[in-house]
Each structure stands twice: as structure tokens, then as C-alpha cells.
Design an enzyme around this catalytic site. Structure first.
Site, PDB file in Angstrom:
ATOM      1  N   ASP A  95       0.759  -0.733   0.290  1.00  0.00           N
ATOM      2  CA  ASP A  95       0.100   0.128   0.152  1.00  0.00           C
ATOM      3  C   ASP A  95       1.013   1.629  -0.062  1.00  0.00           C
ATOM      4  O   ASP A  95       1.837   1.244   1.369  1.00  0.00           O
ATOM      5  CB  ASP A  95      -0.827   0.157   1.279  1.00  0.00           C
ATOM      6  CG  ASP A  95      -1.824   1.155   1.396  1.00  0.00           C
ATOM      7  OD1 ASP A  95      -1.309   1.932   0.490  1.00  0.00           O
ATOM      8  OD2 ASP A  95      -2.328   1.214   2.501  1.00  0.00           O
ATOM      9  N   LYS A 154       2.615  11.460  -3.307  1.00  0.00           N
ATOM     10  CA  LYS A 154       2.396  10.202  -4.232  1.00  0.00           C
ATOM     11  C   LYS A 154       0.629  11.578  -5.006  1.00  0.00           C
ATOM     12  O   LYS A 154       0.629  11.834  -6.005  1.00  0.00           O
ATOM     13  CB  LYS A 154       0.892   9.714  -3.274  1.00  0.00           C
ATOM     14  CG  LYS A 154      -0.011   8.774  -4.421  1.00  0.00           C
ATOM     15  CD  LYS A 154      -0.466   7.882  -3.192  1.00  0.00           C
ATOM     16  CE  LYS A 154      -1.660   7.307  -3.393  1.00  0.00           C
ATOM     17  NZ  LYS A 154      -1.947   6.188  -2.360  1.00  0.00           N
ATOM     18  N   GLU A 165      -7.191   1.500  -3.968  1.00  0.00           N
ATOM     19  CA  GLU A 165      -7.132   1.123  -2.737  1.00  0.00           C
ATOM     20  C   GLU A 165      -8.241   0.350  -2.229  1.00  0.00           C
ATOM     21  O   GLU A 165      -8.446  -0.442  -1.863  1.00  0.00           O
ATOM     22  CB  GLU A 165      -6.798   1.917  -1.854  1.00  0.00           C
ATOM     23  CG  GLU A 165      -5.065   2.667  -2.688  1.00  0.00           C
ATOM     24  CD  GLU A 165      -4.658   4.277  -2.300  1.00  0.00           C
ATOM     25  OE1 GLU A 165      -5.759   4.936  -1.784  1.00  0.00           O
ATOM     26  OE2 GLU A 165      -3.558   4.238  -2.660  1.00  0.00           O
ATOM     27  N   ASP A 176     -12.618   5.264   2.446  1.00  0.00           N
ATOM     28  CA  ASP A 176     -11.294   5.295   3.025  1.00  0.00           C
ATOM     29  C   ASP A 176     -10.743   6.904   2.576  1.00  0.00           C
ATOM     30  O   ASP A 176     -10.653   7.421   1.955  1.00  0.00           O
ATOM     31  CB  ASP A 176     -10.643   4.750   1.910  1.00  0.00           C
ATOM     32  CG  ASP A 176      -9.007   4.814   1.643  1.00  0.00           C
ATOM     33  OD1 ASP A 176      -8.731   5.573   2.860  1.00  0.00           O
ATOM     34  OD2 ASP A 176      -8.342   4.319   1.202  1.00  0.00           O
TER      35      ASP A 176
END
Ligand code: AMP
Length: 614
Positions: free
Chosen positions: A13, A81, A182, A204
């Protein structure tokens, strides 16, 4: 579950704030599959996605990098990211420039890069250092070399961003076997043992992004019904609210803006995050930063008690925004909150009680807590890795396309081959033809978007299918096939069914699309729905009119001798009127009328020919 013996593939992850690595292994005693989150050398199960470049050239990754951020802010890169696969001019990048203490620069190709110690680095290079660290963590723990991985990305990462993530893997010496979303990974970790049909919502809320996915699971098959979220919303925004409160009060009291001082800002950030964490388990805490600045009367300290209710009030709008995205995504999935059987919480932010309560109220049920929100994505990635390696039974993983994709057809009309939110991998094909006589090539223009006219959508690629043998318009059959693979990457193929000639390409968009941009595209399409429909109808009528004029002219040319002169003249006159209207850009209703007139007149050609034969 039983395991077959083979090489190990890890699941990673790669998070905005933290990363986590896991593996599925056979237990020595029973041989049963066991999911294992691998702790790093410091014993922590997650590692900060932070990379620092020291003065002596050393590169630090993880906790050590985070710890020295205070004294080396310009050369400590976090949240890289957010820059992956993005252009410097992107709104997301501009926002990051405002927030980040390190420098972000524009690369010659327009991409966003970072500048550390006078060296420019691409985001995949920086991410690669985090991936390499995770790889080393796994190798140290397992005592063997690891060369393959499954890496997760946010659901809304587009092709360029997924590609950048794959590149990062390659730089880190990892063959990325699969990129998965994800929330899908989380559902995988949660639902693998579920045999009944179930609808799951994966909520999430991480450090930098919010994703919501609606999935169904049936007999081990996962399908994502819809995904949504907000890439501008995460734990950092919650921290920012506290930072602003503390800094503003400090400024009102002492006349010093701590946000202007990098060192003070970094300490403020840490204090805010710490207070936020503590308020998840206690009702009150204290932010305490001694010697935060120097005033005219000497050193100044920041000390402020914060209540949980205060933080909840401050951040209520952020929580509300996540619920709005949940509502939209449920709509996309054509479901209501009541249809959801299980709600899975992912991301450290879901430890905040007000977030849990809001989710519970929204879905009308208690969210599931059987999975650890920080680790569940990596565990899901490891399960997928094990499935790919043949370690566990293959699970089918189905994601969706975020926007419709199609081609430009006659008159600039956008023809959708694959609708938005279609489960991937998916394939669609359609037969098209030429619009001009003896056309020896056809241009294929691939686009993505929700508008009716091609020009209003986003162009992904253009290519040509050549070598079409001479033929009248409308005769050649060109089959266009779109295939979206399980990584969300589009493959386009155009085939001349006459000659069998094929032209194919893989589409890699030149710049990334943020979740915001996607929402914007969908909103625009809604706003322009009526005018777009009118423009599409107009373009279609013009197209049909051209075809009718062409066939009528052909008929007149071929059979004029056999026809009654009156009929010929009537058809010619109607054809002239339609041509004039086309040339001067006539209105839809006039064009339709003229089209119908010519059609009726053209029928008389046939009637009069059959009449002549009798
Ligand atoms: P992730 O990206 O999933 O690692 O989530 C990290 C985010 O969760 C950061 O913004 C953290 O500050 C936040 N977080 C982690 N633990 C807690 C906690 N106990 N209470 C509130 N927020 C937390």
C-alpha cells in the site's frame, strides 16, 4: 485455503502519508494461508512515505526521514503521491506547492518534479525510494530476495498516474504484477471468506485523499459498482484546521504569524496532528510547543487546551464533504444507503469518533471494525499478489471506468463505446464506415468524457487506419474495438473487415485527471445536456442529409433515363433545397423538413421505376 509452493509476491500500500507491506504465506504447521503485515526495522507496521536528502548525499526513508524534517524541511519530500503522473500546471500540484516546504519545479515536458539539493527528480524516482524501502523491509523479514509486487493506487488514478506508479516500481527493482485500487484491496481483505452475496461500501479517509467505493461480492467475485471521492480531502485538511486555529490565536496575542516560519510551521503541524490523534481517544488534550518564537520580551511558548467537541466543530464541514461524495457514488451505483450490507472503514482518519458516527448515521448501520484501517489495503494487495502467484485461489477483481470513452464520428459527434462506471476489464466494439468515396484511410480519434460533441471531451489519442481499398462511401466496414485491461489501461484496435488490416495502439494520456476534474466533467455534461443534445441531433441530421443526397444523386445519375422528367425535376429541386440549407448552416427543424421532403421525393424514383416495369 491451501497453498501451492512458489516464489513470493508482496503487496504494497503506497500511501500518501504512510506505506505498508504485507504478504500471504503458508503456515509451517498446517499449510493454511496466513496474511502477515511486515514490521519495519523499528518494529512499526506502517512506514511514513517520507524521503529526505541529507547534506552528505545520504537518502533517508521512513521514520528517520520524518524525524529530521524539522531541521531539513527543504530537502524532505512527503506526499509525493500527489504529484505522480501530474503536470506542473495541475491544480493539485499548485496546491501542493503552497503547502509543501520542499520545492516543486516544472520539468521540460511540463511534468511536476521536485528539486532537492539542486537536483531535479521525478515523482516516480522519489516514490521508488519508498517502494525500495518497503521491499527491503520485506526482504529483511523473509530472508530472501523479492522481485515482484502488487501495488495499490487511489480508485481515481488515471492511466498516467498508474503508469507513473508502475515506473516507480521498476526503478525500485520491483516487477509490479498488478495495480489495484485501494478500496478494492480493502474489500478483498475483508470479503475473501464471504460466500453470501453482499454489497459493501468502502469508506477510505487517509492522510491525503478520500475514496468511496460501492462493491458487490458474490462467490469470491468482486465487482466495483461505482467509485467516487475527493483527492483534495484527507487528514492533512483536518490538521490544517487546527494549525490555522492555533496560529491565528497566537498571532492575535503576539503579533507573530507562525505559518511564515518554516521551523515553527513544522512544529505546529506535528502538534496539531498529535492533538488530533489524542482527541480520538480522550475528550481533551493540550497542544504544547515551547520556544516556538521569539518576541520583543523574549521566548514565546504555545500552549492551548483543545476539546474533542472543538475539533469536531472545526472539521464538521470536511466530514460533511465525504458524505456528499458517498451520496453521489451511491447514485452512480443506482443504489441507496439501505442497499449497503456492510461498511468498511479504511485509513487512519476513520479512527476519529465523529467520522465513525457520521458514517454510521449516513448508512444507518454500524461500520465494520474487523479490519485494521491502516493495514487492510496492504493485506488486500498481498491477497491479490498471492492469487496472481497461484498461492491462493484466483479472485476476480473488477473495477470500473471513471469516464465514458469513445470515438469521434461524422459531424464531430462523440460515440461512446464504453460507458462510465463500467466494470473492468471490459471490451466493446462497433462497426463504422467511411464518409467519402474512395477514402483510403480513416482517422480514429479516441476521447474520454460525458459530453455529446467530441470537441467538448478530452482527447486521448489519434491514429489512422490506412490501406482501405477504393470503395464508395458507406461500403467499407471498419471495426473499432476498445479493451480496458485490469490495470485500467485502454487498448484500441481498428480493423478493416474487408482486408483484415489492423491498426492498434495503447492509450497513455499525456496528463493526469484529478478526481475534481472528473467531477467537473460530469457536472458540465449535466449542465449542457439539452444544448448538447440539440447539437448532436443537428450533426446527425446533417450527416443523414449528406448520405441521402449522395444516394439520391447516384440514383438520378444511374436511372434518370428511365424516369419520368417531372419526377426527376421534383427530386432535383428538393435535393437543391436540402444542399442549400446544409451549406448555409440551416436550423434543425428546417433541415428535418427538407430531409423528409427529399426522402419522400426519392421514394418516387423507386415508385416510378416499378411503375414503368408494369
Ligand atoms: P493513512 O493515509 O491511512 O495512513 O491515514 C493517515 C491519516 O490518519 C493521517 O492524517 C493521520 O493523522 C490520521 N490518523 C492516524 N491515526 C489517527 C487517530 N488515532 N485519530 C485521528 N486521526 C488519525
Amino acid at each position: 485455503m491451501l497453498l501451492r509452493r512458489m516464489g513470493k509476491v508482496i503487496g504494497i500500500d503506497l500511501g500518501t502519508t504512510n506505506s505498508c507491506v504485507a504478504i500471504v504465506e503458508a503456515a509451517a504447521s498446517s499449510g493454511a494461508a496466513q496474511e502477515k503485515v511486515i514490521p519495519n526495522s523499528e518494529g512499526a507496521r506502517t512506514t511514513p512515505s517520507v524521503v529526505a536528502f541529507a547534506a552528505n548525499g545520504e537518502r533517508l526513508v521512513g521514520h528517520v526521514a520524518k524525524r529530521q524534517a524539522l531541521t531539513n524541511p527543504e530537502n524532505t519530500v512527503y506526499a509525493v503521491k500527489r504529484l505522480m503522473g501530474r503536470k506542473f500546471r495541475d491544480r493539485e500540484v499548485q496546491r501542493q506547492i503552497e503547502l509543501a516546504p520542499y520545492r516543486i519545479v516544472e520539468a521540460p515536458n511540463g511534468d511536476a518534479w521536485v528539486r532537492v539539493r539542486e537536483r531535479d527528480m521525478s515523482p516516480p524516482e522519489v516514490s521508488a525510494l519508498v517502494l525500495q524501502k518497503m521491499r527491503e523491509v520485506a526482504e529483511a523479514f523473509l530472508g530472501e530476495e523479492i522481485g515482484e509486487a502488487v501495488v495499490t493506487v487511489p480508485a481515481y488514478f488515471d492511466d498516467a498516474q498508474r503508469q507513473a506508479t508502475k515506473d516507480a516500481g521498476r526503478i525500485a527493482g520491483l516487477d509490479v504484477k498488478r495495480i489495484i485500487n485501494e478500496p478494492t484491496a480493502a474489500a478483498l481483505a475483508y470479503g475473501l471468506d464471504k460466500s453470501a452475496r453482499e454489497t459493501i461500501a468502502v469508506y477510505d479517509l487517509g492522510g491525503g485523499t478520500f475514496d468511496i467505493s460501492i462493491l458487490t461480492i458474490e462467490a469470491g467475485v468482486f465487482s466495483v459498482r461505482a467509485t467516487g471521492g475527493d483527492t483534495h480531502l484527507g487528514g492533512e485538511d483536518f490538521d490544517q484546521k487546527l494549525i490555522d486555529l492555533l496560529a491565528q490565536e497566537f498571532q492575535d496575542e503576539n503579533g507573530i504569524d507562525l505559518r511564515k516560519d518554516r521551523m515553527a510551521l513544522q512544529r505546529l503541524k506535528e502538534a496539531a496532528e498529535k492533538a488530533k490523534h489524542e482527541l480520538s481517544s480522550s475528550l481533551e488534550t493540550e497542544a504544547n510547543i515551547p520556544f516556538v518564537a521569539t518576541g520583543s520580551g523574549g521566548p514565546l511558548h504555545l500552549q492551548r487546551a483543545i476539546k474533542r467537541s472543538e475539533l469536531e466543530l472545526l472539521t464538521a464541514d470536511l466530514v460533511e464533504r465525504t458524505l456528499a461524495a458517498c451520496a453521489t457514488t451511491l447514485q452512480d451505483a443506482k443504489m441507496s444507503a439501505a442497499d449497503v450490507d456492510t461498511v468498511v472503514l479504511v485509513g487512519g482518519m476513520t479512527r476519529m469518533p465523529s467520522v465513525q458516527k457520521a458514517v454510521k448515521d449516513f448508512f444507518g448501520r454500524e461500520p465494520s471494525r474487523s479490519v485494521n484501517p491502516d493495514e487492510v489495503v496492504a493485506v488486500g494487495a498481498a491477497l491479490q499478489a498471492a492469487a496472481l502467484a497461484g498461492t491462493v485461489e484466483e479472485v476476480l477483481l473488477l473495477d470500473v471506468t471513471p469516464l465514458s470513452i469513445g470515438v469521434e464520428t461524422g459531424g464531430g459527434v462523440f460515440f461512446r463505446l464504453i460507458e462510465r462506471n463500467r466494470t473492468i476489464p471490459t471490451e466493446a466494439s462497433e462497426v463504422f464506415t467511411t464518409s467519402v468515396d474512395n477514402q483510403n484511410f480513416v482517422p480514429i480519434h479516441v476521447l474520454q468524457g460525458e459530453r455529446e460533441m467530441a470537441a467538448d471531451n478530452r482527447s486521448l489519442a489519434r491514429f489512422e487506419l490506412t490501406g482501405i481499398p477504393p470503395a464508395p462511401r458507406g461500403v467499407p466496414k471498419i471495426q473499432v474495438t476498445f479493451r480496458v485491461d485490469s490495470n485500467g489501461i485502454l487498448h484500441v484496435e481498428a480493423k478493416d473487415l474487408g482486408t483484415g488490416r489492423i491498426q492498434a495502439m495503447r492509450v497513455t494520456p499525456t496528463s493526469g485527471l484529478s478526481r475534481d476534474q472528473i467531477d467537473h466533467i460530469v457536472d458540465e455534461a449535466e449542465k449542457f445536456r439539452d444544448t448538447d443534445a440539440l447539437r448532436r441531433d443537428l450533426a446527425e441530421v446533417r450527416n443523414q442529409a449528406e448520405t441521402l443526397l449522395y444516394t439520391t444523386e447516384q440514383a438520378l445519375e444511374g436511372y434518370a433515363d428511365l424516369l419520368d422528367a417531372g419526377v426527376v425535376e421534383a427530386v432535383r429541386s428538393d435535393a437543391r433545397r436540402l444542399r442549400e440549407l446544409l451549406d448555409k448552416g440551416g436550423e434543425l427543424s428546417d433541415l428535418r423538413q427538407a430531409y423528409q421532403d427529399l426522402e419522400a421525393a426519392a421514394f418516387r424514383i423507386a415508385e416510378s421505376m416499378y411503375g414503368g416495369q408494369q
